[in-house]
Write a protein that holds these residues in place. Sequence first.
Motif, short mmCIF file in Angstrom:
data_model
loop_
_atom_site.label_atom_id
_atom_site.label_comp_id
_atom_site.label_asym_id
_atom_site.label_seq_id
_atom_site.Cartn_x
_atom_site.Cartn_y
_atom_site.Cartn_z
N THR A 3 0.84 -1.20 0.00
CA THR A 3 0.00 0.00 0.00
C THR A 3 0.88 1.25 0.00
O THR A 3 2.09 1.18 0.25
CB THR A 3 -0.90 0.04 1.24
N ALA A 4 0.24 2.39 -0.25
CA ALA A 4 0.98 3.65 -0.22
C ALA A 4 1.61 3.86 1.16
O ALA A 4 2.78 4.27 1.26
CB ALA A 4 0.04 4.81 -0.57
N ASP A 68 -4.49 5.87 1.52
CA ASP A 68 -5.39 5.08 0.70
C ASP A 68 -4.58 4.45 -0.43
O ASP A 68 -3.38 4.21 -0.27
CB ASP A 68 -6.56 5.94 0.19
N ASP A 69 -5.19 4.18 -1.57
CA ASP A 69 -4.49 3.47 -2.64
C ASP A 69 -3.26 4.23 -3.16
O ASP A 69 -2.26 3.61 -3.53
CB ASP A 69 -5.44 3.23 -3.83
N HIS A 70 -3.34 5.55 -3.20
CA HIS A 70 -2.27 6.31 -3.83
C HIS A 70 -1.68 7.43 -2.98
O HIS A 70 -0.76 8.12 -3.42
CB HIS A 70 -2.76 6.90 -5.16
N THR A 93 2.39 10.97 -2.69
CA THR A 93 1.67 10.22 -3.72
C THR A 93 2.55 9.04 -4.09
O THR A 93 3.77 9.21 -4.29
CB THR A 93 1.42 11.10 -4.97
N ARG A 95 3.02 5.64 -6.62
CA ARG A 95 2.61 4.90 -7.83
C ARG A 95 3.55 3.72 -8.01
O ARG A 95 4.76 3.90 -8.00
CB ARG A 95 2.67 5.79 -9.08
N ASP A 96 2.97 2.54 -8.18
CA ASP A 96 3.77 1.33 -8.42
C ASP A 96 4.89 1.18 -7.38
O ASP A 96 6.03 0.82 -7.72
CB ASP A 96 4.37 1.37 -9.84
#
Lengths: 117, 117
Positions: A3-4, A68-70, A93, A95-96
């Motif tokens: 997760t982030a 959260d997700d990002h 933020t 990503r990947d």
Amino acid sequence: MTTAVETTLAHFNAWTGGDFEEALRHVSPDVVCDTPNGTLTGPEAYRGFMGPFAASLRSSKLLAAFGDDHQALIMYDAETALVADAPGAELHTVRDGLITSIKIIFDRQPFVEARRS
Amino acid sequence: MTTAVETTLAHFNAWTGGDFEEALRHVSPDVVCDTPNGTLTGPEAYRGFMGPFAASLRSSKLLAAFGDDHQALIMYDAETALVADAPGAELHTVRDGLITSIKIIFDRQPFVEARRS
């Protein structure tokens, strides 16, 4: 998949644990970092800003970490060689599994005062 | 039952919307507020610290808000009459719908500079 918040905490634990190179492994080559001193682009600019702070760290304590997700948002206390009470907050933020943006808030005032005296 | 983040956002939306008295309705009589200027106890001390900042606000933008059962962590951008770029981060503890502790981080440096010039 991490997760982030997991990515952010891996990064946080690395630089507060004295391993800045490991911390950089979680930072994107395209990272943009919004700091009180202005906007920095790329890991080398980030290293120039955050490296000296990390190197001066005496102790740190994570106060909260959510996300959260990002996005991940953390707040921590930090004691440095120059300033005893230097808390910070960072919004990432992710990503990947890589941190692509960082907005960091801290109080520059005690650092300015410490350098002056 | 409202979550910690809901309480924090009701508070945030009130003071950034110009209604500081409504913001205070979400603050506990026993609130402790950890600020760059030191620790404040009680709503009146909080009002003395945060009221002038809120009154000088020109615009604000919530960047992130996360939390769990008893904590909420937010970051926001703010433009004030004195300082154009005055972001902040706040960690709240919330009990029974009231904010019982606040740790706020912001950069005092541009405020010091603006007052000097």
